[in-house]
Design an enzyme around this catalytic site. Structure first.
Site, short mmCIF file in Angstrom:
data_model
loop_
_atom_site.label_atom_id
_atom_site.label_comp_id
_atom_site.label_asym_id
_atom_site.label_seq_id
_atom_site.Cartn_x
_atom_site.Cartn_y
_atom_site.Cartn_z
N CYS A 12 0.96 -0.80 -0.07
CA CYS A 12 -0.07 -0.11 0.51
C CYS A 12 1.31 1.15 0.33
O CYS A 12 2.11 1.02 0.48
CB CYS A 12 -0.67 0.05 1.02
SG CYS A 12 -0.46 0.17 2.83
N CYS A 86 -2.22 1.36 -4.69
CA CYS A 86 -0.55 2.24 -4.88
C CYS A 86 -0.74 2.61 -6.22
O CYS A 86 0.20 2.82 -6.74
CB CYS A 86 0.74 1.07 -4.14
SG CYS A 86 0.72 0.18 -5.16
N CYS A 90 2.93 -0.34 -8.94
CA CYS A 90 3.39 -0.91 -8.07
C CYS A 90 4.32 -1.84 -9.62
O CYS A 90 3.61 -1.82 -10.29
CB CYS A 90 2.80 -1.89 -7.94
SG CYS A 90 1.71 -0.82 -6.29
#
Length: 137
Positions: A12, A86, A90
């Site tokens: 996250c 996120c 990512c």
């Protein structure tokens, strides 16, 4: 030789709430059967104290964890990557299983708002663990 145990990376933004609670649940439920990592795209200075309190209520201690920066190496070394808001930061590596869990952010929330997030994470982690262990059979 047996296959290496599955490894799960929870990601996250701040690595202070959702991903830490998910990692705590998976460690608690899977024991040594799964390698557990967590990281954030912009890690906070410390774990959200309300997340710590919410997990403590169910007997899981995450106080020893610290927010960590997401690295391509940690992502690449994981067989499953679970993202939690996120976005595009990512990294994705071919051959990995990716899931994006839509969860409310516990940042700035009181314990009454964090408990349902904690419980939803528990349910999702249980389903993930069931799926991982079924794949090994």
């Amino acid at each position: 030789m047996t296959d290496p145990k599955p490894s799960v990376l929870f990601v996250c933004v701040h690595n202070a709430g959702r991903s830490q609670m998910a990692a705590g649940w998976l460690r608690h439920l899977a024991g040594d059967a799964v390698e557990v990592r967590s990281a954030g795209s912009a890690p906070a200075d410390q774990i959200n104290p309300v997340a710590v309190e919410a997990m403590r209520e169910v007997g899981i201690d995450i106080t020893g964890q610290t927010p960590k920066i997401l690295t391509p190496e940690a992502s690449e070394a994981s067989s499953v990557v679970i993202t939690m808001g996120c976005g595009d930061v990512c990294p994705y590596f071919p051959g990995q299983r990716h899931e994006d869990w839509k969860l409310d952010d516990p940042a700035g929330q009181g314990i009454d708002a964090v408990r349902p997030i904690r419980d939803e994470i528990r349910d999702r982690v249980r389903a993930l663990l069931d799926d991982l262990t079924a794949a090994e059979r």
